[in-house]
Design a protein around this motif. Structure first.
Motif, mmCIF file in Angstrom:
data_model
loop_
_atom_site.group_PDB
_atom_site.id
_atom_site.type_symbol
_atom_site.label_atom_id
_atom_site.label_comp_id
_atom_site.label_asym_id
_atom_site.label_seq_id
_atom_site.Cartn_x
_atom_site.Cartn_y
_atom_site.Cartn_z
ATOM 1 N N VAL A 28 61.288 32.791 58.251
ATOM 2 C CA VAL A 28 62.045 33.121 59.640
ATOM 3 C C VAL A 28 63.447 32.897 58.408
ATOM 4 C CG1 VAL A 28 63.819 33.353 61.789
ATOM 5 C CG2 VAL A 28 61.309 33.342 61.589
ATOM 6 N N VAL A 29 63.849 31.755 58.045
ATOM 7 C CA VAL A 29 64.321 30.988 57.682
ATOM 8 C C VAL A 29 65.003 31.667 56.598
ATOM 9 C CG1 VAL A 29 66.302 29.008 56.573
ATOM 10 C CG2 VAL A 29 64.582 28.639 58.976
ATOM 11 N N THR A 30 63.906 31.830 55.775
ATOM 12 C CA THR A 30 64.775 32.340 54.308
ATOM 13 C C THR A 30 64.793 33.518 54.021
ATOM 14 O OG1 THR A 30 62.123 32.320 53.725
ATOM 15 C CG2 THR A 30 62.726 30.281 52.852
ATOM 16 N N THR A 31 64.177 34.699 54.195
ATOM 17 C CA THR A 31 64.016 35.889 55.194
ATOM 18 C C THR A 31 65.110 35.956 55.418
ATOM 19 O OG1 THR A 31 62.131 35.981 55.018
ATOM 20 C CG2 THR A 31 63.396 37.919 56.371
ATOM 21 N N CYS A 32 65.729 35.882 56.763
ATOM 22 C CA CYS A 32 66.973 35.421 57.600
ATOM 23 C C CYS A 32 68.920 35.189 56.410
ATOM 24 C CB CYS A 32 67.150 35.481 58.845
ATOM 25 S SG CYS A 32 65.838 36.276 59.683
ATOM 26 N N ASN A 33 68.536 34.069 56.109
ATOM 27 C CA ASN A 33 68.833 33.333 54.938
ATOM 28 C C ASN A 33 69.143 33.859 54.152
ATOM 29 O OD1 ASN A 33 70.602 30.368 54.505
ATOM 30 N ND2 ASN A 33 69.633 30.740 52.987
ATOM 31 N N MET A 34 68.309 34.810 53.273
ATOM 32 C CA MET A 34 68.914 35.162 52.694
ATOM 33 C C MET A 34 69.396 36.982 52.549
ATOM 34 S SD MET A 34 68.438 32.837 50.491
ATOM 35 C CE MET A 34 69.064 34.831 48.993
ATOM 36 N N GLY A 35 69.052 37.526 53.536
ATOM 37 C CA GLY A 35 68.637 38.508 53.950
ATOM 38 C C GLY A 35 70.187 39.022 54.577
ATOM 39 N N SER A 36 71.030 37.782 54.750
ATOM 40 C CA SER A 36 72.627 37.386 55.465
ATOM 41 C C SER A 36 73.990 37.301 53.878
ATOM 42 C CB SER A 36 72.989 36.213 56.480
ATOM 43 O OG SER A 36 74.102 36.179 56.477
ATOM 44 N N ILE A 37 73.104 36.107 52.905
ATOM 45 C CA ILE A 37 74.053 36.286 51.836
ATOM 46 C C ILE A 37 74.012 37.372 50.940
ATOM 47 C CG2 ILE A 37 73.721 34.748 49.869
ATOM 48 C CD1 ILE A 37 72.260 32.987 51.278
ATOM 49 N N THR A 38 72.686 38.417 51.040
ATOM 50 C CA THR A 38 73.077 39.680 50.671
ATOM 51 C C THR A 38 73.702 39.765 51.055
ATOM 52 O OG1 THR A 38 70.564 39.282 49.976
ATOM 53 C CG2 THR A 38 71.462 41.187 49.189
ATOM 54 N N CYS A 39 73.580 40.551 52.725
ATOM 55 C CA CYS A 39 74.508 41.305 53.348
ATOM 56 C C CYS A 39 75.970 41.011 52.627
ATOM 57 C CB CYS A 39 74.165 41.846 54.770
ATOM 58 S SG CYS A 39 72.378 42.555 55.083
ATOM 59 N N LEU A 40 76.223 40.000 53.208
ATOM 60 C CA LEU A 40 78.280 38.893 52.455
ATOM 61 C C LEU A 40 77.933 39.971 51.203
ATOM 62 C CD1 LEU A 40 80.063 38.134 54.348
ATOM 63 C CD2 LEU A 40 78.842 35.930 53.521
ATOM 64 N N GLY A 41 77.637 39.882 50.553
ATOM 65 C CA GLY A 41 77.486 39.492 48.891
ATOM 66 C C GLY A 41 77.771 41.068 49.021
ATOM 67 N N MET A 42 77.160 42.304 49.309
ATOM 68 C CA MET A 42 77.154 43.521 48.862
ATOM 69 C C MET A 42 78.506 43.754 50.140
ATOM 70 S SD MET A 42 75.189 44.164 47.232
ATOM 71 C CE MET A 42 75.251 45.933 47.113
ATOM 72 N N ALA A 43 78.727 42.770 50.871
ATOM 73 C CA ALA A 43 79.849 43.718 51.603
ATOM 74 C C ALA A 43 80.917 43.210 51.101
ATOM 75 C CB ALA A 43 79.901 43.125 52.715
ATOM 76 N N VAL A 44 80.940 42.726 50.112
ATOM 77 C CA VAL A 44 82.233 41.630 49.429
ATOM 78 C C VAL A 44 82.116 42.671 48.084
ATOM 79 C CG1 VAL A 44 83.210 40.331 47.741
ATOM 80 C CG2 VAL A 44 82.725 39.750 49.441
ATOM 81 N N ILE A 45 80.448 42.836 47.116
ATOM 82 C CA ILE A 45 80.607 44.440 46.117
ATOM 83 C C ILE A 45 81.072 45.893 47.049
ATOM 84 C CG2 ILE A 45 78.708 45.157 44.330
ATOM 85 C CD1 ILE A 45 78.191 42.053 44.472
ATOM 86 N N ASP A 46 81.214 45.962 47.934
ATOM 87 C CA ASP A 46 81.374 47.130 48.424
ATOM 88 C C ASP A 46 83.088 47.302 48.657
ATOM 89 O OD1 ASP A 46 80.485 49.829 49.986
ATOM 90 O OD2 ASP A 46 81.786 48.723 51.094
ATOM 91 N N GLN A 47 83.168 46.679 48.693
ATOM 92 C CA GLN A 47 85.388 46.837 49.040
ATOM 93 C C GLN A 47 85.941 46.699 48.257
ATOM 94 O OE1 GLN A 47 85.202 47.418 52.040
ATOM 95 N NE2 GLN A 47 86.929 46.371 51.638
ATOM 96 N N TYR A 48 85.187 45.739 46.650
ATOM 97 C CA TYR A 48 85.728 46.268 45.322
ATOM 98 C C TYR A 48 85.379 47.596 44.996
ATOM 99 C CZ TYR A 48 86.115 45.419 39.981
ATOM 100 O OH TYR A 48 86.275 45.831 38.997
ATOM 101 N N PHE A 49 84.141 48.056 45.099
ATOM 102 C CA PHE A 49 84.638 49.475 44.774
ATOM 103 C C PHE A 49 85.363 49.828 45.216
ATOM 104 C CE2 PHE A 49 79.797 48.119 43.248
ATOM 105 C CZ PHE A 49 80.125 48.128 41.945
#
Length: 320
Positions: A96-117
């Protein structure tokens, strides 16, 4: 002397968990629930690819808080070690920790990249900020992190001497991956890269004009860019101490009892700080965005509260 020192560290650890860990956990759960309510209630966020990433990030955070963090906080506060009595539970918690933590980080990172585009001046790059791509990226990355989490169930097969609520691996190769891949690259370097994208997105949004995009959309892009940039910065600052201590704990062989007591205490402090990184999104949005504060008030008072009042009035009228 060492016995009294160890006892004092254990007592301090319990007090920190009781008076800081539990309140932080409760506030984090409330914050993520409120984030999900606002992001689901407003059409502005539902139609935005960045809003979709932020919604999934909050869902990942809430799952981790309810299925993992709560048990660690209970272990810190009351010495309740579920992992020792039910070992498979410890392995499941790692999943749960690894899946949710990395899923959260990925979504946050993609949100930032999405805003850049979304804030780029080139129309061709702006096309990458759309919900169809967001759906596909979220699905693919979630499946990838689920597969990654399965390896943690397989290889994490021992209770950690430095933190009795967690498991460790006896496989040297997977330990190297855990230290340099999971902690250093995934949890620290990737968020740092997204901070860079966030700064570039913030630079773009400062130069947006009415001729570039409509006024309403420009205000939305400014709001989302500030929200994700601050959220990413907070994550890097709050998660870095926990990652550092976890690496030190994993590399230390044959620790003494005094060292274990000290690491248990330090682990408790940095873990509580890291819990805040998984539950501060709502409070971050409220603090940095005046528009989000208005949206939150509108969702609670004008939508859900009014709906509850109407549901109470209608049955009374029917009875009459």
């Amino acid at each position: 002397m060492s016995t009294a020192y160890i006892a004092s560290l254990n007592y301090a650890r319990n007090q920190i968990g009781l008076y800081f860990g539990i309140p932080v956990f409760i506030m984090s759960v409330i914050g993520e629930v409120l984030s999900i309510i606002v992001l689901l209630s407003l059409k502005t966020f539902r139609q935005s690819s960045c809003g979709f990433y932020l919604l999934n990030m909050s869902i990942f955070n809430l799952i981790r808080l309810c299925l993992s963090s709560v048990f660690v906080i209970m272990s810190i506060s009351f010495e309740i070690d579920y992992s020792i009595s039910i070992f498979f539970f410890c392995q499941l918690r790692n999943f749960v920790v690894t899946t949710c933590n990395m899923g959260s980080i990925t979504c946050l990172g993609m949100a930032v990249i999405d805003q850049y585009f979304a804030t780029c001046f080139r129309p061709r790059w702006q096309q990458w900020a759309n919900k169809n791509i967001a759906y596909r990226v979220t699905l693919i990355t979630t499946l990838f992190w689920i597969l990654n989490g399965i390896f943690y169930v397989i290889f994490f097969n021992n209770i950690s001497p430095a933190s009795r609520a967690t498991c460790v691996t006896s496989n040297y190769i997977f330990l190297q991956y855990h230290i340099y891949g999971y902690f250093i690259i995934y949890n620290n370097l990737l968020p740092l890269v997204t901070v860079i994208f966030g700064v570039m997105a913030f630079h773009n949004v400062r130069h947006l004009t009415h001729r570039t995009i409509p006024l309403v959309r420009r205000d939305l892009e400014k709001q989302l860019t500030v929200m994700v940039l601050v959220q990413t910065t907070i994550h890097v600052c709050t998660y870095l101490p926990f990652a550092t201590i976890s690496i030190v704990s994993a590399l230390k062989a044959n620790p003494s009892s005094v060292y274990l007591a000290e690491m248990n205490f330090i682990n408790a402090v940095v873990y509580i700080i890291s819990v805040y990184s998984n539950g501060c999104s709502f409070y971050t949005y409220v603090c940095v965005s005046q528009r989000f504060r208005r949206q939150f008030y509108h969702v609670l008072s004008k939508m859900h509260l009014v709906r509850c009042v109407e549901n109470r009035i209608i049955p009374n009228q029917t009875d009459a």
